[in-house]
Design a protein around this motif. Structure first.
Motif, mmCIF file in Angstrom:
data_model
loop_
_atom_site.group_PDB
_atom_site.id
_atom_site.type_symbol
_atom_site.label_atom_id
_atom_site.label_comp_id
_atom_site.label_asym_id
_atom_site.label_seq_id
_atom_site.Cartn_x
_atom_site.Cartn_y
_atom_site.Cartn_z
ATOM 1 N N ALA A 3 70.795 -45.820 -60.713
ATOM 2 C CA ALA A 3 70.404 -44.413 -60.543
ATOM 3 C C ALA A 3 69.659 -43.900 -61.777
ATOM 4 O O ALA A 3 68.668 -43.173 -61.667
ATOM 5 C CB ALA A 3 71.647 -43.555 -60.285
ATOM 6 N N ALA A 4 70.116 -44.321 -62.971
ATOM 7 C CA ALA A 4 69.463 -43.883 -64.216
ATOM 8 C C ALA A 4 68.041 -44.417 -64.298
ATOM 9 O O ALA A 4 67.110 -43.682 -64.655
ATOM 10 C CB ALA A 4 70.260 -44.359 -65.422
ATOM 11 N N LEU A 5 67.870 -45.687 -63.959
ATOM 12 C CA LEU A 5 66.531 -46.287 -64.017
ATOM 13 C C LEU A 5 65.619 -45.685 -62.950
ATOM 14 O O LEU A 5 64.425 -45.454 -63.190
ATOM 15 C CB LEU A 5 66.629 -47.810 -63.859
ATOM 16 N N TRP A 6 66.183 -45.412 -61.754
ATOM 17 C CA TRP A 6 65.390 -44.754 -60.703
ATOM 18 C C TRP A 6 64.938 -43.378 -61.178
ATOM 19 O O TRP A 6 63.783 -42.991 -61.004
ATOM 20 C CB TRP A 6 66.222 -44.623 -59.431
ATOM 21 N N ALA A 7 65.861 -42.651 -61.796
ATOM 22 C CA ALA A 7 65.538 -41.310 -62.304
ATOM 23 C C ALA A 7 64.440 -41.384 -63.361
ATOM 24 O O ALA A 7 63.524 -40.558 -63.388
ATOM 25 C CB ALA A 7 66.793 -40.656 -62.880
ATOM 26 N N ALA A 8 64.524 -42.415 -64.221
ATOM 27 C CA ALA A 8 63.520 -42.577 -65.274
ATOM 28 C C ALA A 8 62.123 -42.796 -64.686
ATOM 29 O O ALA A 8 61.121 -42.343 -65.237
ATOM 30 C CB ALA A 8 63.905 -43.754 -66.167
ATOM 31 N N LEU A 9 62.068 -43.471 -63.548
ATOM 32 C CA LEU A 9 60.774 -43.746 -62.909
ATOM 33 C C LEU A 9 60.250 -42.562 -62.106
ATOM 34 O O LEU A 9 59.047 -42.365 -61.985
ATOM 35 C CB LEU A 9 60.913 -44.949 -61.951
ATOM 36 N N ASN A 10 61.143 -41.771 -61.533
ATOM 37 C CA ASN A 10 60.729 -40.779 -60.544
ATOM 38 C C ASN A 10 60.862 -39.319 -60.964
ATOM 39 O O ASN A 10 60.305 -38.444 -60.306
ATOM 40 C CB ASN A 10 61.530 -40.986 -59.250
ATOM 41 N N ILE A 11 61.610 -39.062 -62.029
ATOM 42 C CA ILE A 11 61.858 -37.668 -62.420
ATOM 43 C C ILE A 11 61.053 -37.341 -63.661
ATOM 44 O O ILE A 11 61.121 -38.042 -64.665
ATOM 45 C CB ILE A 11 63.366 -37.442 -62.659
ATOM 46 N N LYS A 12 60.278 -36.287 -63.584
ATOM 47 C CA LYS A 12 59.398 -35.917 -64.699
ATOM 48 C C LYS A 12 59.746 -34.554 -65.299
ATOM 49 O O LYS A 12 59.667 -34.361 -66.491
ATOM 50 C CB LYS A 12 57.927 -35.901 -64.232
ATOM 51 N N SER A 13 60.111 -33.576 -64.481
ATOM 52 C CA SER A 13 60.295 -32.212 -65.007
ATOM 53 C C SER A 13 61.573 -32.121 -65.835
ATOM 54 O O SER A 13 62.579 -32.757 -65.521
ATOM 55 C CB SER A 13 60.343 -31.199 -63.866
ATOM 56 N N PRO A 14 61.546 -31.305 -66.919
ATOM 57 C CA PRO A 14 62.721 -31.175 -67.789
ATOM 58 C C PRO A 14 63.987 -30.711 -67.054
ATOM 59 O O PRO A 14 65.084 -31.177 -67.361
ATOM 60 C CB PRO A 14 62.282 -30.125 -68.816
#
Length: 257
Positions: free
Chosen positions: A159-170
């Motif tokens: 989930a952390a790695l997915w978030a790193a790839l897909n989540i940009k906004s603060p």
């Protein structure tokens, strides 16, 4: 069987360990976002910073939580080399997972392999840290809860790695970090609830260092590193901000020419 207390200092250690986990996750996600927008040496440096932030925060979370761990009828000490090894394992496996995602062409495969490797590595760090515990008695584990803790670790890492790839906004990064902190804390306490201790009273002094002699100073040092790095990352301009400020001098230059 000794009575196990996972929060001997009250809510201080669970709350502080959760804050550590969230801080490291937020910093790691922000650094990975920066890395994916960079190239060459800059990308590598951002990925190393991300891995060190996540790795140290997971380790710090584990051992801050361990400050609240006590067993009735025995003191607790920590084997120093094994404890340091658990920190190095945390750093190395997270680094492998982050780099797999940061440089892979096939994102889905990288996510699966990176999540699996990092999750198993985080679980290894936890149980290496537990292997460093010295007390008067025998430690055994409930295999079902151990298995569950490893599954939670793999799910949290993926989930952390997915978030790193897909989540940009603060804002999204902040929300993801809170969820990640909860996942890492869940893995830790699931692993701790798997522990059973049969106390065997014994004379003599236990080998190793007490938590306050060794764990506490190291946790404070790594915690300080996390917060200072967070401040640096927060204050350094993102690529979009640099791009927004860069065209102005060129426009003046063309006007003058």
């Amino acid at each position: 069987m000794g009575h196990l207390d996972h929060a001997a200092l009250g809510w201080l250690t669970p709350a502080l360990s959760y804050v550590m986990a969230c801080t490291g996750a937020a910093l790691g996600l922000r650094c990975t976002v920066r890395a994916l927008g960079a190239t060459g040496r800059s990308r590598r440096n951002w990925l190393v910073t991300a891995a060190s932030a996540i790795g140290t925060s997971i380790w710090t979370m584990h051992f801050v939580a361990m400050l609240g761990f006590s067993v009735s009828g025995t003191d607790i000490r920590y084997d120093v080399p094994l404890t340091v090894l658990s920190l190095l394992v945390a750093m190395a496996v997270v680094c492998g997972g982050v780099f797999a995602v940061g440089y892979s062409k096939d994102r889905t495969r990288a996510l699966f392999l990176g999540g699996l490797t990092t999750g198993v590595g985080v679980a290894s760090m936890h149980y290496l840290g537990m292997a460093a515990v010295r007390l008067n008695g025998d430690i055994t584990y409930d295999p079902t809860l151990v298995g569950l803790s490893v599954l939670i670790a793999v799910a949290a890492a993926t989930a952390a790695l997915w978030a790193a790839l897909n989540i940009k906004s603060p804002v999204a990064v902040a929300i993801a970090s809170l969820i990640m902190g909860a996942a890492v804390s869940s893995m830790h306490y699931t692993g701790m609830f798997a522990v059973r201790v049969d106390v065997v009273p014994a004379g003599g002094v236990l080998p190793g260092a007490t938590a306050m002699q060794f764990i506490f100073p190291l946790a404070v040092g790594l915690g300080s590193y996390l917060f200072l790095t967070s401040a640096f990352v927060a204050l350094s301009p993102a690529k979009a901000e640099r791009d927004a400020t860069a065209p102005a001098p060129r426009t003046v230059g063309r006007a003058a020419g």
